[in-house]
Design a protein around this motif. Structure first.
Motif, PDB file in Angstrom:
ATOM      1  N   ASN A  34       0.813  -1.214   0.000  1.00  0.00           N
ATOM      2  CA  ASN A  34       0.000   0.000   0.000  1.00  0.00           C
ATOM      3  C   ASN A  34       0.849   1.268   0.000  1.00  0.00           C
ATOM      4  O   ASN A  34       0.434   2.292  -0.513  1.00  0.00           O
ATOM      5  CB  ASN A  34      -0.925  -0.004   1.215  1.00  0.00           C
ATOM      6  N   LYS A  35       2.038   1.180   0.562  1.00  0.00           N
ATOM      7  CA  LYS A  35       2.936   2.337   0.599  1.00  0.00           C
ATOM      8  C   LYS A  35       3.407   2.700  -0.798  1.00  0.00           C
ATOM      9  O   LYS A  35       3.573   3.881  -1.128  1.00  0.00           O
ATOM     10  CB  LYS A  35       4.140   2.021   1.483  1.00  0.00           C
ATOM     11  N   THR A  36       3.626   1.680  -1.646  1.00  0.00           N
ATOM     12  CA  THR A  36       4.138   1.936  -2.995  1.00  0.00           C
ATOM     13  C   THR A  36       3.060   2.376  -3.964  1.00  0.00           C
ATOM     14  O   THR A  36       3.330   2.676  -5.111  1.00  0.00           O
ATOM     15  CB  THR A  36       4.813   0.669  -3.557  1.00  0.00           C
ATOM     16  N   SER A  37       1.809   2.383  -3.498  1.00  0.00           N
ATOM     17  CA  SER A  37       0.697   2.737  -4.384  1.00  0.00           C
ATOM     18  C   SER A  37       0.381   4.219  -4.280  1.00  0.00           C
ATOM     19  O   SER A  37       0.314   4.788  -3.198  1.00  0.00           O
ATOM     20  CB  SER A  37      -0.543   1.917  -4.025  1.00  0.00           C
ATOM     21  N   SER A  38       0.155   4.839  -5.442  1.00  0.00           N
ATOM     22  CA  SER A  38      -0.221   6.258  -5.451  1.00  0.00           C
ATOM     23  C   SER A  38      -1.732   6.421  -5.617  1.00  0.00           C
ATOM     24  O   SER A  38      -2.236   7.523  -5.653  1.00  0.00           O
ATOM     25  CB  SER A  38       0.499   6.972  -6.607  1.00  0.00           C
ATOM     26  N   SER A  39      -2.440   5.296  -5.733  1.00  0.00           N
ATOM     27  CA  SER A  39      -3.896   5.341  -5.891  1.00  0.00           C
ATOM     28  C   SER A  39      -4.544   4.617  -4.725  1.00  0.00           C
ATOM     29  O   SER A  39      -3.895   4.208  -3.782  1.00  0.00           O
ATOM     30  CB  SER A  39      -4.290   4.681  -7.225  1.00  0.00           C
ATOM     31  N   SER A  40      -5.854   4.458  -4.823  1.00  0.00           N
ATOM     32  CA  SER A  40      -6.568   3.778  -3.742  1.00  0.00           C
ATOM     33  C   SER A  40      -6.302   2.278  -3.725  1.00  0.00           C
ATOM     34  O   SER A  40      -6.520   1.615  -2.720  1.00  0.00           O
ATOM     35  CB  SER A  40      -8.075   4.031  -3.892  1.00  0.00           C
ATOM     36  N   SER A  41      -5.879   1.736  -4.856  1.00  0.00           N
ATOM     37  CA  SER A  41      -5.584   0.298  -4.919  1.00  0.00           C
ATOM     38  C   SER A  41      -4.116   0.061  -4.574  1.00  0.00           C
ATOM     39  O   SER A  41      -3.274   0.947  -4.718  1.00  0.00           O
ATOM     40  CB  SER A  41      -5.890  -0.244  -6.317  1.00  0.00           C
ATOM     41  N   SER A  42      -3.831  -1.131  -4.110  1.00  0.00           N
ATOM     42  CA  SER A  42      -2.458  -1.460  -3.725  1.00  0.00           C
ATOM     43  C   SER A  42      -1.618  -1.762  -4.958  1.00  0.00           C
ATOM     44  O   SER A  42      -2.130  -2.095  -6.021  1.00  0.00           O
ATOM     45  CB  SER A  42      -2.448  -2.658  -2.780  1.00  0.00           C
ATOM     46  N   SER A  43      -0.314  -1.638  -4.818  1.00  0.00           N
ATOM     47  CA  SER A  43       0.616  -1.883  -5.915  1.00  0.00           C
ATOM     48  C   SER A  43       1.265  -3.251  -5.756  1.00  0.00           C
ATOM     49  O   SER A  43       1.429  -3.737  -4.639  1.00  0.00           O
ATOM     50  CB  SER A  43       1.701  -0.800  -5.946  1.00  0.00           C
ATOM     51  N   PRO A  44       1.649  -3.860  -6.873  1.00  0.00           N
ATOM     52  CA  PRO A  44       2.293  -5.176  -6.770  1.00  0.00           C
ATOM     53  C   PRO A  44       3.678  -5.083  -6.144  1.00  0.00           C
ATOM     54  O   PRO A  44       4.426  -4.137  -6.393  1.00  0.00           O
ATOM     55  CB  PRO A  44       2.361  -5.648  -8.228  1.00  0.00           C
ATOM     56  N   ILE A  45       3.992  -6.049  -5.337  1.00  0.00           N
ATOM     57  CA  ILE A  45       5.323  -6.176  -4.759  1.00  0.00           C
ATOM     58  C   ILE A  45       5.860  -7.561  -5.107  1.00  0.00           C
ATOM     59  O   ILE A  45       5.099  -8.503  -5.327  1.00  0.00           O
ATOM     60  CB  ILE A  45       5.324  -5.977  -3.229  1.00  0.00           C
ATOM     61  N   THR A  46       7.166  -7.679  -5.178  1.00  0.00           N
ATOM     62  CA  THR A  46       7.803  -8.946  -5.501  1.00  0.00           C
ATOM     63  C   THR A  46       8.063  -9.720  -4.213  1.00  0.00           C
ATOM     64  O   THR A  46       8.730  -9.223  -3.303  1.00  0.00           O
ATOM     65  CB  THR A  46       9.127  -8.705  -6.248  1.00  0.00           C
ATOM     66  N   LEU A  47       7.556 -10.946  -4.148  1.00  0.00           N
ATOM     67  CA  LEU A  47       7.581 -11.682  -2.886  1.00  0.00           C
ATOM     68  C   LEU A  47       8.846 -12.500  -2.621  1.00  0.00           C
ATOM     69  O   LEU A  47       9.125 -12.827  -1.475  1.00  0.00           O
ATOM     70  CB  LEU A  47       6.386 -12.640  -2.816  1.00  0.00           C
ATOM     71  N   ARG A  48       9.615 -12.836  -3.664  1.00  0.00           N
ATOM     72  CA  ARG A  48      10.662 -13.847  -3.448  1.00  0.00           C
ATOM     73  C   ARG A  48      11.617 -13.478  -2.323  1.00  0.00           C
ATOM     74  O   ARG A  48      11.858 -14.268  -1.407  1.00  0.00           O
ATOM     75  CB  ARG A  48      11.459 -14.109  -4.732  1.00  0.00           C
TER      76      ARG A  48
END
Length: 516
Positions: free
Chosen positions: A173-187
Motif C-alpha cells: 500500500n505504501k508503494t501505491s499512489s492510488s486507492s488500490s495497492s501496488s504489486p510487490i515482488t515476494l521472493r
C-alpha cells in the motif's frame, strides 16, 4: 625485446609438438566421454573440459528441460552429458531414482547435495554420512520433530509469519499512489521471512539482533555462491560463499554451546530445536559416562553447529520455493482458494487473538492436501546429486562409471504416475482417491532411503500455517505478465516473475499474538 624474440625463436620449433600434444589430450577426452556414455542418449561431441556448462549456467531451466526430454524420448529414463570435466547422468525414471537413493554407501553412491558440495559445505555435514554413524545421528535428531517439538515451533512460526504479512501489506500500500495497492515482488521477502523463521525455530534465544544481521549477510553470500562456477580465488562468489559457510557454522556452534550450558544448568524446558537436540545429547552423554563408555561420536558443539547448517540449507530455499508457488497456484485456482478459506474459517479466526493450535492444524485436511500438492506439482529440490564411488550397474545393460555425478530428478518423478500428473489438483489426496498412497513411490519431493528428509513434517506444517494465515488475513492479486509462471532456478525453483502480487488486508483487524 631482443631477449623475448630470442626466447620465442628458440621455442618456435616446439610449437607443433605442443599443438599435437594438446590435440592428443582433447582426443583422449572425447574418447573417455564416449566410452562412459556408450549407447546412452546425450551429445555426441562435447566442448573440451567445460562441456555444456555455458548452457547450464546461462539457462538452467532450459538445460534440465532438455535433459528430461532426451531421457524421456529415449525410453531408457536417463541420459548423459558432460560439464566441467565431469561426466553426468540425469535420471528421470522413478525406479532408477529409488535405486540411487537406496544405495548411498561407500561402495555405491555418495550423496553430495551440490556438484561442488564438499568445497562449499565442508566435510562435517550430515549429507556425507553413511552406515551406523548416520543411523545414530538420525536417531539422536528424531526428538527434534516429535509432536511436542513441532507444537513449540508452530507457535514461533505463526508470530514471525504474522509480523512479515503486516510488513508486506504496508509495503504494497505504501508503494501505491492510488486507492488500490501496488504489486510487490515476494521472493526476497519470503526468503527473509523464512530465514528469520529458521533462525528462531532452530536456535531461538541464542542469536542476538546483530548476529542475525551478520547471519543474513553470510547466508546471502552462500546463496549466491551456489549458482556460480567453483572458481575458488579471493573475491569470487564461490570463495565468498565458502568463507561464509565457515562463519555460519561457527555462529551455530556458539548457539549449540550456549544451549548446552542452559540444559546442563537444569533449565530443561526447550524453547527451540537446538534445545530439544541438546537435551537428547546431554542425556546420551550422561548415560555413556554412567556406563563407563566413551563419549558418543559427533556430539561436540562444532558437529552440532555443522548439522544445524545442513538443516538451514535444507529448510531455507526449499521452503521459499514452496511458499511462492503456493501463492501463485492459489491465485490461479480460485475454487481451491475458496475451499481453503472456508476450512480455516471453520477452525480459526483472526479476531480470536489466539494462535492456531496443533489440533486445529491437524484438522485442516484440505489445506494439508493443498500444501502436499504444491510440493508435488513444483518439487522445490528438483535434483539430488550423487557421485558414483564405484562402477555401478544402473540397469542390466548400462553401468554408471566411477566418478560420474548422477542426478535423480525428484521433480520429474513427482510428475509421473499420478492422475493427470501435470495438473494442480489437491483432491488427489482425498479419502476417495488416496493418490498419496497409490503413487507413494513417485512422491520423491522429500527424497527416499537413508537420507530421506528428517524435517518433512516441519516443512509441511510451515507451508500449511503460511497458507492458512496468508489466505485468511490478506486478499491478493497476481500481477500477471507473459511467462510469469515459467520456472527459474535460484537455486531451487520459483516463478519467473519472483511472484509479484498486490496485497490488501481482508480481516477486520490483525491478530494479536503473545509470544509463547
Amino acid at each position: 625485446m631482443t631477449i623475448n624474440n630470442s626466447i620465442l625463436s628458440s621455442l618456435s620449433p616446439l610449437f607443433p609438438y605442443f599443438l599435437s600434444l594438446l590435440i592428443f589430450f582433447l582426443f583422449l577426452e572425447q574418447i573417455s566421454y564416449l566410452k562412459k556414455k556408450r549407447f546412452v542418449p546425450g551429445p555426441a561431441l562435447v566442448l573440451p573440459f567445460i562441456g555444456n556448462v555455458v548452457g547450464l549456467v546461462r539457462d538452467p531451466t532450459a538445460f534440465w528441460d532438455h535433459q528430461s526430454a532426451v531421457a524421456k524420448s529415449s525410453g531408457l529414463g536417463f541420459c548423459a552429458d558432460y560439464v566441467i570435466g565431469k561426466f553426468i547422468v540425469f535420471i528421470r525414471d522413478t525406479e532408477l531414482s529409488h535405486k540411487i537413493f537406496a544405495n548411498v554407501r561407500p561402495d555405491a553412491f555418495a550423496l553430495i547435495g551440490h556438484p561442488f558440495g564438499k568445497k562449499l559445505f565442508g566435510d562435517h555435514n550430515i549429507i556425507y554420512m553413511t552406515g551406523q554413524e548416520h543411523k545414530d545421528l538420525r536417531r539422536r535428531i528424531a526428538p527434534n520433530f516429535t509432536p511436542r517439538a513441532l507444537s513449540t515451533y508452530t507457535a514461533l512460526q505463526q508470530i514471525i509469519i504474522l509480523d512479515h504479512l503486516k510488513k508486506w501489506e504496508r509495503l504494497s500500500n505504501k508503494t501505491s499512489s492510488s486507492s488500490s495497492s501496488s504489486p510487490i515482488t515476494l521472493r526476497f521477502l519470503v526468503r527473509d521471512m523464512n530465514l528469520e523463521t529458521s533462525q528462531t525455530v532452530f536456535v531461538g534465544p541464542y542469536l542476538g539482533p546483530e548476529a542475525r544481521e551478520r547471519f543474513k549477510a553470510d547466508y546471502n553470500f552462500f546463496n549466491v555462491g551456489l549458482m556460480k562456477l567453483p572458481i575458488d580465488f579471493p573475491g569470487t562468489a564461490f570463495r565468498n560463499a565458502r568463507l561464509a559457510v565457515s562463519r555460519l557454522v561457527e555462529t551455530l556452534s556458539g548457539c549449540a554451546q550456549r544451549s548446552r550450558r542452559r540444559v546442563e544448568s537444569g533449565d530443561h524446558e526447550p524453547t527451540c530445536l537446538v534445545d530439544f537436540w541438546m537435551q537428547e545429547t546431554v542425556r546420551e552423554e550422561a548415560a555413556a559416562a554412567g556406563a563407563g563408555l566413551p563419549k558418543p561420536d559427533n556430539v561436540s558443539d562444532f558437529h552440532i553447529g555443522s548439522y544445524l547448517f545442513d538443516f538451514l540449507f535444507a529448510a531455507q530455499d526449499a521452503s521459499t520455493s514452496s511458499l511462492l508457488w503456493a501463492v501463485a497456484l492459489l491465485e490461479s485456482h480460485p475454487e481451491v482458494l475458496r475451499k481453503v478459506r472456508e476450512e480455516v474459517a471453520g477452525l480459526w479466526t483472526p479476531e480470536s487473538g489466539s494462535l492456531i493450535t496443533a489440533e486445529m492444524l491437524a484438522s485442516m485436511k484440505y489445506t494439508h492436501a493443498v500444501a502436499r500438492e504444491v510440493i508435488r506439482y513444483r518439487a522445490p529440490a528438483t535434483l539430488v546429486p550423487h557421485i558414483a564411488a564405484v562402477d555401478f550397474p544402473l540397469t542390466e545393460s548400462y553401468t554408471v562409471p566411477k566418478g560420474a555425478i548422477v542426478f535423480p530428478s525428484a521433480y520429474e518423478s513427482c510428475l509421473q504416475g499420478f492422475t493427470e500428473a501435470d495438473r494442480f489438483d489437491p483432491n488427489r489426496y482425498s479419502d476417495e482417491r488416496q493418490e498419496d498412497r497409490v503413487y507413494k513411490r513417485n512422491y520423491l519431493a522429500f527424497g527416499a532411503g537413508a537420507h530421506q528428509c528428517l524435517g518433512q513434517r516441519y516443512a509441511i506444517n510451515h507451508l500449511v500455517l503460511f497458507i492458512a494465515m496468508f489466505t485468511t488475513l490478506l486478499d491478493f492479486e497476481r500481477h500477471r505478465t507473459d511467462g510469469c509462471d515459467d520456472i527459474v532456478y535460484v537455486p531451487t525453483i520459483c516463478p519467473k516473475d519472483d511472484c509479484k502480487v498486490s496485497l490488501r488486508r481482508r480481516c477486520n483487524r490483525w491478530p494479536e499474538f503473545a509470544s509463547p
